[in-house]
Each structure stands twice: as structure tokens, then as C-alpha cells.
Design an enzyme around this catalytic site. Structure first.
Site, PDB file in Angstrom:
ATOM      1  N   ASP A  51       0.810  -1.213   0.000  1.00 30.04           N
ATOM      2  CA  ASP A  51       0.000   0.000   0.000  1.00 30.04           C
ATOM      3  C   ASP A  51       0.846   1.267   0.000  1.00 30.04           C
ATOM      4  OD1 ASP A  51      -2.345  -1.366  -0.117  1.00 30.04           O
ATOM      5  OD2 ASP A  51      -2.867  -1.139   1.988  1.00 30.04           O
ATOM      6  N   GLY A  52       1.968   1.249   0.727  1.00 26.00           N
ATOM      7  CA  GLY A  52       2.827   2.421   0.764  1.00 26.00           C
ATOM      8  C   GLY A  52       3.361   2.777  -0.609  1.00 26.00           C
ATOM      9  N   GLU A 122      -4.353  10.537   4.546  1.00 27.00           N
ATOM     10  CA  GLU A 122      -4.722  11.448   5.627  1.00 27.00           C
ATOM     11  C   GLU A 122      -3.660  12.498   5.862  1.00 27.00           C
ATOM     12  OE1 GLU A 122      -1.958   8.758   7.040  1.00 27.00           O
ATOM     13  OE2 GLU A 122      -4.003   7.958   6.887  1.00 27.00           O
ATOM     14  N   ALA A 159     -10.523   6.895   1.077  1.00 27.68           N
ATOM     15  CA  ALA A 159      -9.460   5.951   0.725  1.00 27.68           C
ATOM     16  C   ALA A 159      -8.571   5.653   1.918  1.00 27.68           C
ATOM     17  CB  ALA A 159      -8.617   6.513  -0.424  1.00 27.68           C
ATOM     18  N   ALA A 163      -6.978   2.940   6.867  1.00 29.43           N
ATOM     19  CA  ALA A 163      -5.556   2.888   7.209  1.00 29.43           C
ATOM     20  C   ALA A 163      -5.366   3.305   8.668  1.00 29.43           C
ATOM     21  CB  ALA A 163      -4.762   3.764   6.241  1.00 29.43           C
ATOM     22  N   TYR A 164      -4.531   4.310   8.909  1.00 26.64           N
ATOM     23  CA  TYR A 164      -4.246   4.717  10.280  1.00 26.64           C
ATOM     24  C   TYR A 164      -5.501   5.215  10.996  1.00 26.64           C
ATOM     25  CZ  TYR A 164      -1.800   6.850  14.205  1.00 26.64           C
ATOM     26  OH  TYR A 164      -1.375   7.186  15.461  1.00 26.64           O
ATOM     27  N   LEU A 166      -8.478   3.981  10.883  1.00 25.24           N
ATOM     28  CA  LEU A 166      -9.169   2.831  11.476  1.00 25.24           C
ATOM     29  C   LEU A 166      -8.442   2.345  12.724  1.00 25.24           C
ATOM     30  CD1 LEU A 166     -11.397   0.693  11.388  1.00 25.24           C
ATOM     31  CD2 LEU A 166      -9.967  -0.631   9.803  1.00 25.24           C
ATOM     32  N   SER A 167      -7.110   2.340  12.696  1.00 22.82           N
ATOM     33  CA  SER A 167      -6.325   1.930  13.866  1.00 22.82           C
ATOM     34  C   SER A 167      -6.569   2.844  15.057  1.00 22.82           C
ATOM     35  CB  SER A 167      -4.837   1.909  13.514  1.00 22.82           C
ATOM     36  OG  SER A 167      -4.563   0.977  12.497  1.00 22.82           O
TER      37      SER A 167
END
Length: 262
Positions: A51-52, A122, A159, A163-164, A166-167
Site C-alpha cells: 500500500d505504501g 490522511e 481511501a 488505514a491509520y 481505522l487503527s
């Protein structure tokens, strides 16, 4: 009579690799099978990595009207399709497309300098020292939170919501929803504040309170700005990128499935 449901074949592909051994091997093999067109002549960019690397590829080809199809050769692959060497042109021809717009961050630093950067996932603010950050949140010129004491704060796109965001216990947003997620990281005061969903047309401003005593860094995807005093974020509606997903595993399906994982 031509079947209108049949999509034209994709011929010119340009393969890019994240640089890991597995990604490089895949790029070399696929180029030998399907040919390697130049980036300028390609109909589709095929990104091989995680993903990165997909984010980096989107940044590299932003607003160039070239769709990007990712295949997972990394440790995380939410933005990627499953890796396979067979029927690649057919998979791409039948793929579903999603058009995304990045966020535009404008950050002012303590030394008076300004930095502008784009974020697909983000824009985040984080405390730089042992002291908790204190942030003032303004939305479209109206103060919504006078003081938030926290480890950090982020504003995420649909999108980036998986990622972060959600964490940090932020909400998952369907890709076509006109929303942004504003999510705190370890909020201390107000203790019960868990963030907000904002229309994607708004402009959000973060002011760092006691910036010398409580220094804060701002990050837009891979671009980090140290010791910021003010950060303004809005959707860059003048820019866009198209991502391709296998029809059998669309982004909508991935986001829906993610909400039922435990």
C-alpha cells in the site's frame, strides 16, 4: 453486431516496482510476458508492491489521466489486487475504476515558512515531545473545538479511512461518500470526544496552542513538516487519480467486508 458489454483490450502497460526482491522479480517477469511500455505511452500503470508504494505511485502520476492497477508484492495490500501472472490484460480490461481526490495540506512552521503537500490517505498532526499536543479546531471559519489535548489528530479521506484512521478507532467511509473523517489519537481532554464526520467541501484549520512548549509535527502521507503552528486542510478538487480494482473484489466490497472483521 458488437457486444457493448465487451471492454476494449488494454495493450500498453508500464510496470513499476517498490524495489523489494519479490516486486523486482515480478516486474521483470511481467514485462517479459506483456511488454514494457514507457510511462508516457502506457494506457495503465501497474504498481507492484504494498500500500505504501501504491500511495507513492499515485502521487507520481497524479492528474496525468493514467489509471493505476496495483498488485500486491508487499506486506499490506488493501489498495492492491491479488498478484497473478496470468490474464493480466483481461483483468485490467474488466476492472472497476475509482476516482479519488487528494487532500491539500498547507502548513505554517514556527520559523515562518510554509509547506504545501498532498495526501491520498490522511493529514495527521502528532506531538513532538513528551508533552501532549493542544490543538484548536476550526471548520469553515467557525471554531468547533477550542482546545483538544491529545497525542495527535488526523483528517482522513474515504481511501485512507481503513488505514491509520481505522487503527485510531475512526470510522470506515465508503469510497463514494462525500465525507472526511476527523479522528483524534489518544484524546485526553475532552475525554469523551471521539471525532467527527465532515463534508468533503469544508476547509479545516488546526492551530497549535503553546507551540513552543508543546511542539507538533504535521504529516501528509509521506511528507512531514516539523514544529508547525497552523495547518489548513481541504480537498484538492482540481486534482484526481484513477485506481483500478478487480471486478470480483471491488473497493466497495473491501470496505464493506472490513467493517465485519473482528
Amino acid at each position: 453486431m458488437r457486444d457493448e458489454n465487451i471492454k476494449p483490450a488494454v495493450n500498453a502497460l508500464h510496470f513499476v516496482s517498490s524495489g523489494t526482491e519479490s516486486a523486482d522479480e515480478a516486474a521483470h517477469l511481467l514485462a517479459s510476458i506483456y511488454g514494457q511500455s514507457s510511462a508516457d505511452d502506457a494506457e495503465v500503470i501497474v504498481a507492484l508492491g504494498g500500500d505504501g508504494f501504491m500511495l507513492a505511485t499515485i502521487h507520481s502520476f497524479m492528474d496525468q489521466d493514467i489509471p493505476i492497477y496495483g498488485m500486491n508484492r508487499g506486506s499490506v495490500g488493501f489498495l492492491m489486487n491479488e498478484y497473478s501472472e496470468t490474464n493480466l490484460r483481461e483483468r485490467i480490461s474488466e476492472a472497476t475504476s475509482e476516482t479519488i481526490c487528494p487532500l491539500r495540506m498547507k502548513a505554517e512552521s514556527a520559523d515562518g515558512s510554509f509547506t504545501e503537500a498532498l495526501a491520498i490517505n490522511e493529514v495527521s498532526l502528532f506531538r513532538q515531545s513528551y508533552q501532549a499536543a493542544k490543538l484548536k479546531i476550526t471548520v469553515d471559519g467557525k471554531t468547533r473545538l477550542e482546545e483538544l489535548t491529545c497525542d495527535g489528530l488526523m483528517i482522513a479521506t474515504p481511501a485512507g479511512s481503513t488505514a491509520y484512521n481505522l487503527s485510531a478507532q475512526g470510522p470506515i467511509i465508503p469510497i463514494d461518500a462525500p465525507l472526511l473523517a476527523l479522528t483524534p489519537v489518544s484524546p485526553f481532554r475532552p475525554r469523551r470526544w471521539r471525532g467527527a464526520l465532515l463534508p468533503n467541501q469544508v476547509t479545516v484549520q488546526f492551530d497549535v496552542i503553546e507551540s513552543e512548549k508543546r511542539p507538533v509535527n504535521a504529516v501528509a502521507d509521506h511528507c512531514e513538516v516539523k514544529s508547525v503552528t497552523r495547518v489548513t486542510v481541504s480537498e484538492a478538487r482540481d486534482l484526481s487519480s484513477t485506481i483500478l480494482f478487480d471486478a470480483s473484489h471491488s473497493w466497495d466490497e473491501r470496505i464493506l467486508a472490513e467493517q465485519f472483521k473482528y
